[in-house]
Design a protein around this motif. Structure first.
Motif, PDB file in Angstrom:
ATOM      1  N   ILE A 100       0.742  -1.601   0.071  1.00 48.42           N
ATOM      2  CA  ILE A 100      -0.312  -0.042   0.573  1.00 48.42           C
ATOM      3  C   ILE A 100       0.752   1.883  -0.224  1.00 48.42           C
ATOM      4  O   ILE A 100       0.480   2.271  -1.049  1.00 48.42           O
ATOM      5  CB  ILE A 100      -1.656  -0.043   1.301  1.00 48.42           C
ATOM      6  CG1 ILE A 100      -1.816  -1.010   1.137  1.00 48.42           C
ATOM      7  CG2 ILE A 100      -1.740   1.586   1.765  1.00 48.42           C
ATOM      8  CD1 ILE A 100      -2.452  -1.343   1.766  1.00 48.42           C
ATOM      9  N   ALA A 101       2.196   1.391   0.656  1.00 45.91           N
ATOM     10  CA  ALA A 101       2.768   1.919   0.498  1.00 45.91           C
ATOM     11  C   ALA A 101       3.431   2.433  -0.479  1.00 45.91           C
ATOM     12  O   ALA A 101       3.723   3.973  -0.401  1.00 45.91           O
ATOM     13  CB  ALA A 101       4.048   2.019   2.074  1.00 45.91           C
ATOM     14  N   GLU A 102       4.062   1.722  -1.179  1.00 43.31           N
ATOM     15  CA  GLU A 102       4.330   1.747  -2.296  1.00 43.31           C
ATOM     16  C   GLU A 102       3.513   2.101  -3.643  1.00 43.31           C
ATOM     17  O   GLU A 102       3.856   2.713  -5.010  1.00 43.31           O
ATOM     18  CB  GLU A 102       5.224   0.265  -2.692  1.00 43.31           C
ATOM     19  CG  GLU A 102       5.543   0.364  -3.874  1.00 43.31           C
ATOM     20  CD  GLU A 102       6.617  -0.961  -4.500  1.00 43.31           C
ATOM     21  OE1 GLU A 102       7.125  -0.944  -5.703  1.00 43.31           O
ATOM     22  OE2 GLU A 102       6.886  -1.616  -3.315  1.00 43.31           O
ATOM     23  N   TRP A 103       2.073   1.548  -3.320  1.00 43.69           N
ATOM     24  CA  TRP A 103       1.276   1.263  -4.520  1.00 43.69           C
ATOM     25  C   TRP A 103       0.026   1.820  -5.027  1.00 43.69           C
ATOM     26  O   TRP A 103      -0.681   1.889  -5.544  1.00 43.69           O
ATOM     27  CB  TRP A 103       1.282  -0.093  -5.406  1.00 43.69           C
ATOM     28  CG  TRP A 103       2.164  -0.682  -6.057  1.00 43.69           C
ATOM     29  CD1 TRP A 103       3.209  -1.900  -5.162  1.00 43.69           C
ATOM     30  CD2 TRP A 103       2.705  -0.934  -7.561  1.00 43.69           C
ATOM     31  NE1 TRP A 103       4.600  -1.765  -6.250  1.00 43.69           N
ATOM     32  CE2 TRP A 103       4.090  -1.769  -7.845  1.00 43.69           C
ATOM     33  CE3 TRP A 103       1.767  -0.619  -8.188  1.00 43.69           C
ATOM     34  CZ2 TRP A 103       4.581  -1.795  -9.012  1.00 43.69           C
ATOM     35  CZ3 TRP A 103       2.457  -0.535  -9.554  1.00 43.69           C
ATOM     36  CH2 TRP A 103       4.403  -0.954  -9.463  1.00 43.69           C
ATOM     37  N   GLY A 104       0.222   2.405  -3.484  1.00 40.39           N
ATOM     38  CA  GLY A 104      -1.198   2.501  -2.946  1.00 40.39           C
ATOM     39  C   GLY A 104      -1.746   4.462  -3.560  1.00 40.39           C
ATOM     40  O   GLY A 104      -0.657   5.405  -3.603  1.00 40.39           O
ATOM     41  N   THR A 105      -2.749   4.723  -3.569  1.00 41.86           N
ATOM     42  CA  THR A 105      -3.223   6.174  -3.813  1.00 41.86           C
ATOM     43  C   THR A 105      -2.878   6.921  -3.130  1.00 41.86           C
ATOM     44  O   THR A 105      -2.755   6.450  -1.456  1.00 41.86           O
ATOM     45  CB  THR A 105      -4.800   6.083  -4.281  1.00 41.86           C
ATOM     46  OG1 THR A 105      -5.312   5.940  -3.064  1.00 41.86           O
ATOM     47  CG2 THR A 105      -4.786   5.519  -5.707  1.00 41.86           C
ATOM     48  N   GLU A 106      -2.946   8.069  -2.859  1.00 38.10           N
ATOM     49  CA  GLU A 106      -2.829   9.204  -1.362  1.00 38.10           C
ATOM     50  C   GLU A 106      -3.748   8.621  -0.621  1.00 38.10           C
ATOM     51  O   GLU A 106      -3.608   9.088   0.283  1.00 38.10           O
ATOM     52  CB  GLU A 106      -2.439  10.307  -1.599  1.00 38.10           C
ATOM     53  CG  GLU A 106      -2.001  11.284  -0.652  1.00 38.10           C
ATOM     54  CD  GLU A 106      -0.960  11.084   0.285  1.00 38.10           C
ATOM     55  OE1 GLU A 106      -0.738  10.999   1.198  1.00 38.10           O
ATOM     56  OE2 GLU A 106       0.254  10.401  -0.530  1.00 38.10           O
ATOM     57  N   GLU A 107      -5.231   9.149  -1.122  1.00 40.33           N
ATOM     58  CA  GLU A 107      -6.135   9.005  -0.813  1.00 40.33           C
ATOM     59  C   GLU A 107      -6.463   7.709   0.502  1.00 40.33           C
ATOM     60  O   GLU A 107      -6.507   6.688   1.559  1.00 40.33           O
ATOM     61  CB  GLU A 107      -7.934   8.727  -1.161  1.00 40.33           C
ATOM     62  CG  GLU A 107      -8.982   8.249  -0.345  1.00 40.33           C
ATOM     63  CD  GLU A 107      -9.682   8.429  -1.873  1.00 40.33           C
ATOM     64  OE1 GLU A 107     -11.431   8.192  -0.982  1.00 40.33           O
ATOM     65  OE2 GLU A 107      -9.932   8.415  -2.603  1.00 40.33           O
ATOM     66  N   GLN A 108      -5.481   6.096   0.009  1.00 42.44           N
ATOM     67  CA  GLN A 108      -5.165   4.766   0.393  1.00 42.44           C
ATOM     68  C   GLN A 108      -4.957   5.177   1.571  1.00 42.44           C
ATOM     69  O   GLN A 108      -4.695   4.654   2.312  1.00 42.44           O
ATOM     70  CB  GLN A 108      -5.148   3.491  -0.810  1.00 42.44           C
ATOM     71  CG  GLN A 108      -6.596   3.271  -1.501  1.00 42.44           C
ATOM     72  CD  GLN A 108      -5.561   2.642  -2.372  1.00 42.44           C
ATOM     73  OE1 GLN A 108      -4.378   2.281  -2.769  1.00 42.44           O
ATOM     74  NE2 GLN A 108      -6.786   1.840  -3.724  1.00 42.44           N
ATOM     75  N   LYS A 109      -3.561   5.790   1.137  1.00 36.43           N
ATOM     76  CA  LYS A 109      -2.531   5.709   2.185  1.00 36.43           C
ATOM     77  C   LYS A 109      -3.012   6.492   3.201  1.00 36.43           C
ATOM     78  O   LYS A 109      -2.839   5.834   4.612  1.00 36.43           O
ATOM     79  CB  LYS A 109      -0.925   6.351   1.591  1.00 36.43           C
ATOM     80  CG  LYS A 109      -0.497   6.037   0.305  1.00 36.43           C
ATOM     81  CD  LYS A 109       0.918   6.226   0.171  1.00 36.43           C
ATOM     82  CE  LYS A 109       0.995   5.659  -1.839  1.00 36.43           C
ATOM     83  NZ  LYS A 109       2.464   6.423  -1.966  1.00 36.43           N
ATOM     84  N   ARG A 110      -3.603   6.997   3.577  1.00 39.35           N
ATOM     85  CA  ARG A 110      -4.016   8.456   4.749  1.00 39.35           C
ATOM     86  C   ARG A 110      -5.023   7.877   5.139  1.00 39.35           C
ATOM     87  O   ARG A 110      -5.169   7.468   6.580  1.00 39.35           O
ATOM     88  CB  ARG A 110      -4.642   9.069   3.846  1.00 39.35           C
ATOM     89  CG  ARG A 110      -3.546  10.738   3.482  1.00 39.35           C
ATOM     90  CD  ARG A 110      -4.117  12.429   3.279  1.00 39.35           C
ATOM     91  NE  ARG A 110      -5.746  12.106   2.143  1.00 39.35           N
ATOM     92  CZ  ARG A 110      -5.905  12.497   1.329  1.00 39.35           C
ATOM     93  NH1 ARG A 110      -4.486  12.490   0.329  1.00 39.35           N
ATOM     94  NH2 ARG A 110      -6.555  12.510   0.720  1.00 39.35           N
ATOM     95  N   GLU A 111      -5.863   6.842   4.414  1.00 41.32           N
ATOM     96  CA  GLU A 111      -7.177   6.299   5.013  1.00 41.32           C
ATOM     97  C   GLU A 111      -6.526   4.600   5.602  1.00 41.32           C
ATOM     98  O   GLU A 111      -6.872   4.519   6.733  1.00 41.32           O
ATOM     99  CB  GLU A 111      -8.282   5.782   3.890  1.00 41.32           C
ATOM    100  CG  GLU A 111      -8.800   5.093   4.464  1.00 41.32           C
ATOM    101  CD  GLU A 111     -10.016   5.462   4.832  1.00 41.32           C
ATOM    102  OE1 GLU A 111     -10.767   5.111   6.177  1.00 41.32           O
ATOM    103  OE2 GLU A 111     -10.153   6.823   5.250  1.00 41.32           O
ATOM    104  N   LEU A 112      -6.023   4.494   5.189  1.00 40.47           N
ATOM    105  CA  LEU A 112      -5.426   2.567   5.659  1.00 40.47           C
ATOM    106  C   LEU A 112      -3.973   2.926   6.271  1.00 40.47           C
ATOM    107  O   LEU A 112      -3.446   1.600   7.212  1.00 40.47           O
ATOM    108  CB  LEU A 112      -5.208   1.768   4.730  1.00 40.47           C
ATOM    109  CG  LEU A 112      -6.594   1.849   3.156  1.00 40.47           C
ATOM    110  CD1 LEU A 112      -5.936   0.729   2.324  1.00 40.47           C
ATOM    111  CD2 LEU A 112      -7.811   0.929   4.623  1.00 40.47           C
TER     112      LEU A 112
END
Length: 381
Positions: A100-112
């Motif tokens: 997630i840290a490498e491939w996630g969107t900024e929204e996914q990173k902030r949320e998860l």
């Protein structure tokens, strides 16, 4: 001489990711209990969530410890010395966090990521399935896009570690017609990853799988039955999951760390055994122990090298680390069994659990046979 910034940062990371004596004792006690029951220990998993260890692979800017592959491997090894089953759960959590840290969107990173760091979420991977083979090239599970942009996932996953105890799953499905691609040995064109919450009614875990080893790892089946997820739940580009899969081994985090921890526990067991019986006075016994310790150090060295990513081909080093460490762990456990003789030939012996756990690492993805093929293919390119 004052330490460098990196030295200070490493000490801070190490402080956040040290296993307390109390947790160590609870993990070991839990390993004995789950070996008998075959069920995950929810209480000890709650303690793991609260320990701060799950923050290891999450970047500092998202509330994590910011640990690299070396730190991930160290934490996994430390857990494995007392509870291999929980170390596998932790390894999978770290792997999903890192993806997630490498491939996630900024929204996914902030949320998860903050929730993965503080233990609110425990993560698991659901890639394998019956009939797909170790290389995951013939997936039957599918993802179908609906007119409103959401996706419907259907299929069945097997050997999912953390099934039923995870809050979020990284699920691999086929979203496009697979293409014949002889250049790949892991994954296939048209495969996509989705992040699916455990509370999704279309995701159904099943712990009926009764394993010989890793009995407390909650490894079982996960069914996807008209499982609806949003477009924002896709991790990485559509149809390009093999790139993410390849990046896993490039990271340097390795299941070899689980094997090293398991072998270390077996060595500690036999050292304690010979000390209590006064056998260290015999040179032959001492030399056999030294031989085992040397094999353990060789396994640890390649795991550390994988984590440091100092080789020209870190992905290959990661594969070699799993192959070597898992093979050595099983052989060390077998030699310990010979040294314990009848003392280890009882159902309650901890060694039998460690041997079964060591054997399990070779079967985890990529399996050792697949890892050998991945290495061999590198010579043909």
């Amino acid at each position: 001489m004052p330490g460098t910034v990196s030295d200070v940062r490493m000490r801070d990371i190490r402080t956040r990711t040290e296993i307390t004596p109390a947790l160590r004792a609870r993990l070991r006690e839990s390993a004995e209990q789950t070996a008998l029951s075959g069920a995950p220990d929810h209480e000890v998993l709650a303690e793991l969530r609260a320990s701060g260890l799950l923050a290891t692979a999450v970047p500092a800017e998202y509330g994590g410890a910011g640990g690299d592959a070396r730190e991930i491997n160290r934490v996994v090894e430390e857990i494995a010395t007392v509870n291999p089953s929980v170390s596998i759960i932790a390894f999978q959590h770290f792997a999903v966090s890192a993806r997630i840290a490498e491939w996630g969107t900024e929204e996914q990173k902030r949320e998860l990521l903050p929730r993965l760091a503080d233990g609110t979420y425990l993560a698991a991977s659901a890639w394998s399935e019956t009939g797909a083979g170790a290389a995951k090239q013939k997936l039957a599970s599918t993802g179908t896009r609906r007119p409103d942009g959401t996706w419907v996932l259907n299929g069945a996953k097997s050997f999912t570690t953390g099934a039923s105890v995870a809050d979020i799953y990284l699920v691999l499905v086929q979203t496009e017609e697979p293409e014949a691609d002889t250049t790949r040995v892991y994954g296939s064109v048209g495969q996509t990853f989705f992040l699916v919450m455990g509370e999704n009614p279309g995701l159904v875990p099943d712990l009926s799988l009764d394993l010989v080893g890793m009995r407390g790892s909650a490894t079982g089946f996960v069914s996807l039955v008209d499982c609806v997820v949003g477009a924002t739940d896709m991790l990485g580009p559509e149809g390009r999951a093999p790139e993410i899969i390849a990046g896993v081994r490039e990271s340097g985090a390795t299941l070899g760390a689980v094997a090293v921890g398991t072998a270390r526990a077996a060595l500690d067991l036999v050292v304690d055994h010979v000390e209590r019986r006064g056998l260290l006075e015999k040179a032959t016994v001492r030399h056999r122990l030294v031989g085992l310790a040397t094999r353990l150090e060789s396994a640890r060295a390649i795991v550390e090298r994988a984590g440091a990513r100092t080789s020209e081909a870190p992905g290959l080093t990661t594969l070699h680390s799993k192959l070597h460490a898992s093979t050595e762990a099983e052989e060390i456990c077998l030699e310990v069994a010979r040294m314990l003789s009848s003392a280890g030939y009882v159902t309650g012996s901890r060694l039998n659990r460690l041997l079964a756990d060591a054997r399990a690492v070779a079967l985890m993805g990529p399996t050792n046979d697949l890892a050998r093929e991945l290495v061999a293919v590198s010579w043909q390119n």
